[in-house]
Design a protein around this motif. Structure first.
Motif, mmCIF file in Angstrom:
data_model
loop_
_atom_site.group_PDB
_atom_site.id
_atom_site.type_symbol
_atom_site.label_atom_id
_atom_site.label_comp_id
_atom_site.label_asym_id
_atom_site.label_seq_id
_atom_site.Cartn_x
_atom_site.Cartn_y
_atom_site.Cartn_z
ATOM 1 N N THR A 142 0.831 -1.208 0.000
ATOM 2 C CA THR A 142 0.000 0.000 0.000
ATOM 3 C C THR A 142 0.862 1.252 0.000
ATOM 4 O OG1 THR A 142 -1.780 -1.121 1.202
ATOM 5 C CG2 THR A 142 -1.787 1.283 1.267
ATOM 6 N N ASN A 143 2.001 1.164 0.674
ATOM 7 C CA ASN A 143 2.875 2.316 0.888
ATOM 8 C C ASN A 143 4.219 2.049 0.222
ATOM 9 O OD1 ASN A 143 4.590 4.281 1.861
ATOM 10 N ND2 ASN A 143 3.913 4.133 3.982
ATOM 11 N N SER A 144 4.519 2.757 -0.857
ATOM 12 C CA SER A 144 5.733 2.491 -1.628
ATOM 13 C C SER A 144 7.017 2.847 -0.881
ATOM 14 C CB SER A 144 5.695 3.254 -2.967
ATOM 15 O OG SER A 144 5.711 4.653 -2.760
ATOM 16 N N SER A 145 6.914 3.542 0.235
ATOM 17 C CA SER A 145 8.111 3.888 1.019
ATOM 18 C C SER A 145 8.065 3.277 2.413
ATOM 19 C CB SER A 145 8.257 5.413 1.118
ATOM 20 O OG SER A 145 7.129 5.984 1.747
ATOM 21 N N GLN B 77 -6.122 -5.052 -4.971
ATOM 22 C CA GLN B 77 -6.551 -3.952 -5.830
ATOM 23 C C GLN B 77 -6.493 -2.627 -5.090
ATOM 24 O OE1 GLN B 77 -7.306 -4.492 -9.223
ATOM 25 N NE2 GLN B 77 -6.940 -2.289 -9.138
ATOM 26 N N LYS B 78 -6.911 -2.643 -3.821
ATOM 27 C CA LYS B 78 -6.819 -1.434 -2.992
ATOM 28 C C LYS B 78 -5.359 -1.024 -2.810
ATOM 29 C CE LYS B 78 -10.947 -2.554 -0.247
ATOM 30 N NZ LYS B 78 -11.439 -2.891 1.118
ATOM 31 N N CYS B 79 -4.521 -2.022 -2.531
ATOM 32 C CA CYS B 79 -3.097 -1.750 -2.343
ATOM 33 C C CYS B 79 -2.500 -1.116 -3.594
ATOM 34 C CB CYS B 79 -2.350 -3.039 -2.022
ATOM 35 S SG CYS B 79 -2.726 -3.782 -0.426
ATOM 36 N N LYS B 80 -2.787 -1.718 -4.741
ATOM 37 C CA LYS B 80 -2.206 -1.260 -6.004
ATOM 38 C C LYS B 80 -2.609 0.180 -6.308
ATOM 39 C CE LYS B 80 -2.017 -2.260 -10.963
ATOM 40 N NZ LYS B 80 -2.505 -3.128 -12.064
ATOM 41 N N THR B 81 -3.862 0.509 -6.065
ATOM 42 C CA THR B 81 -4.336 1.868 -6.318
ATOM 43 C C THR B 81 -3.477 2.891 -5.576
ATOM 44 O OG1 THR B 81 -6.631 1.194 -6.722
ATOM 45 C CG2 THR B 81 -6.272 3.466 -5.975
ATOM 46 N N ASN B 82 -3.264 2.658 -4.293
ATOM 47 C CA ASN B 82 -2.524 3.624 -3.479
ATOM 48 C C ASN B 82 -1.021 3.547 -3.699
ATOM 49 O OD1 ASN B 82 -4.565 5.060 -1.591
ATOM 50 N ND2 ASN B 82 -5.208 2.921 -1.560
ATOM 51 N N GLN C 31 1.028 6.767 -5.017
ATOM 52 C CA GLN C 31 2.090 7.324 -4.194
ATOM 53 C C GLN C 31 3.419 7.339 -4.940
ATOM 54 O OE1 GLN C 31 2.820 5.252 -0.523
ATOM 55 N NE2 GLN C 31 4.427 6.639 0.137
ATOM 56 N N PHE C 32 3.742 6.247 -5.599
ATOM 57 C CA PHE C 32 5.006 6.110 -6.313
ATOM 58 C C PHE C 32 5.126 7.149 -7.424
ATOM 59 C CE2 PHE C 32 7.843 4.229 -9.477
ATOM 60 C CZ PHE C 32 8.884 3.756 -8.698
ATOM 61 N N TRP D 223 -3.871 11.312 -1.358
ATOM 62 C CA TRP D 223 -3.359 11.158 -2.715
ATOM 63 C C TRP D 223 -4.286 11.825 -3.719
ATOM 64 C CZ3 TRP D 223 1.063 10.769 -1.344
ATOM 65 C CH2 TRP D 223 1.573 9.792 -0.491
ATOM 66 N N LYS D 224 -5.579 11.862 -3.409
ATOM 67 C CA LYS D 224 -6.518 12.594 -4.270
ATOM 68 C C LYS D 224 -6.159 14.077 -4.305
ATOM 69 C CE LYS D 224 -10.585 9.596 -3.640
ATOM 70 N NZ LYS D 224 -11.972 9.529 -3.116
#
Length: 324
Positions: free
Chosen positions: A156-159, A250-255, A259-260, A298-299
């Motif tokens: 969910t969080n790329s960092s 799918q939720k994870c990928k969206t965020n 973020q990335f 993110w929005k």
């Protein structure tokens, strides 16, 4: 045998390498025998070896310097660090990152308190090249994440996991394997997925390291279609292995993707590179990324960046509002 090996994969950045080593030298002398200092040097200049030779005389623990000829490449150098380490645990400290004062001692104490843990994640500061703190990434309390919880956080969080914050038992690599040298810049993400799935994570509310964001960082080369396709394949593999439910992924990928990509856009804007920022922002349209589960922050960032990169959109919005 040392309890902890701090491994520095070096490449042509002698001044920052000096900073990294000096941060390790803050280890109290009585604890230094428990820490092994390793430098695996891919450099094409002699300055890095000179720095090591200059500073190592002040170190009272085990140490090892290796000049790689020919250079091993990014992931190859990471793996070499681990393979020559003799400590029970391993911390990879990139040469442009550095530890907080006294951090090695705090890490040693934590490892001694949790001898059965295989993967521990400490807090990090995200800093500029001038060492100004941009962001503090820290846990409010100690928490052990199960494999599913750790995977969901990571994807969910790329960092979520930054290199200088994660400490791993060396035996982990015997089970999960090493960094895959054939997949380029996503080799770390791929390994973190495997580690989280098999071991989970123990999150420690102590800040131990500083992660440097700068224009010459290798991560600046990550914001492109090829890398994102590689990340998408990692998500597909997690789905195929049924490590997480498809709806959760799918939720994870969206965020994660938002973020990335948005982070890459901001980094280019900070360098006053509007063209690269715009090209990075457009990556959002090249992948099947839903907006349904996108977090509010993110929005807001997405809308803000869209206006900055396309001011005419704001003019059209205002004009339409006046016509209503």
């Amino acid at each position: 045998m040392p309890l902890l090996s701090i491994c520095i994969p070096a490449y042509n950045r002698p001044e920052w390498l000096k900073r990294a080593i000096l941060s390790i030298l803050t280890t109290p002398i009585e604890q230094q025998p428990q820490v092994e200092l390793i430098v695996s040097d891919d450099s094409t200049i002699p300055a890095c070896k000179q720095i090591v030779d200059e500073l190592i005389v002040n170190w009272h623990g085990k140490h090892h310097y290796c000049q790689n000829t020919p250079s091993l490449g990014m992931a190859g150098n990471w793996n070499h660090c681990i393979q020559i380490a003799s400590g029970e645990y391993v911390l990879i400290l990139h040469d442009d990152d550095y530890l907080e004062a006294g951090a090695p001692g705090k890490i040693l104490e934590t490892l001694q308190q949790h001898p059965n843990e295989s993967a521990l994640l400490f807090g990090v500061n995200v800093v500029t090249s001038k060492q100004n703190i941009q962001k503090q990434q820290i846990f409010q309390s100690q928490k052990r994440l199960t494999s599913k919880e750790a995977l969901e956080k990571l994807l969910t969080n790329s960092s979520f996991i930054r290199f200088p914050g994660i400490v791993l038992n060396r035996q982990v690599f015997q089970r999960t394997g090493y960094f895959k040298e054939t997949i380029g810049g996503i080799a770390d993400i791929d390994l973190w997925i495997r580690i989280c799935q098999q071991y989970g994570l123990l999150c420690i509310p102590i800040t131990t390291a500083n992660y440097t964001v700068h224009g010459n960082a290798l991560t600046m080369q990550m914001f492109n279609t090829q890398v994102l396709k590689g990340i998408e394949n990692l998500f597909k593999n997690v789905e195929a292995q049924q490590w997480l439910p498809k709806s959760t992924l799918q939720k994870c990928k969206t965020n994660y993707f938002h973020q990335f990509i948005l982070a890459g856009t901001v980094r280019h804007l900070k360098r006053w590179d509007a063209k690269s920022a715009s090209n990075t922002f457009k990556l959002l349209n090249q992948f099947n990324i839903e907006n349904k589960h996108l977090k509010l922050k993110w929005k807001i960032v997405k809308i803000t960046l869209k206006i900055i990169l396309n001011p005419k959109d704001l003019f059209i919005f205002v004009q339409q509002s006046n016509e209503v």
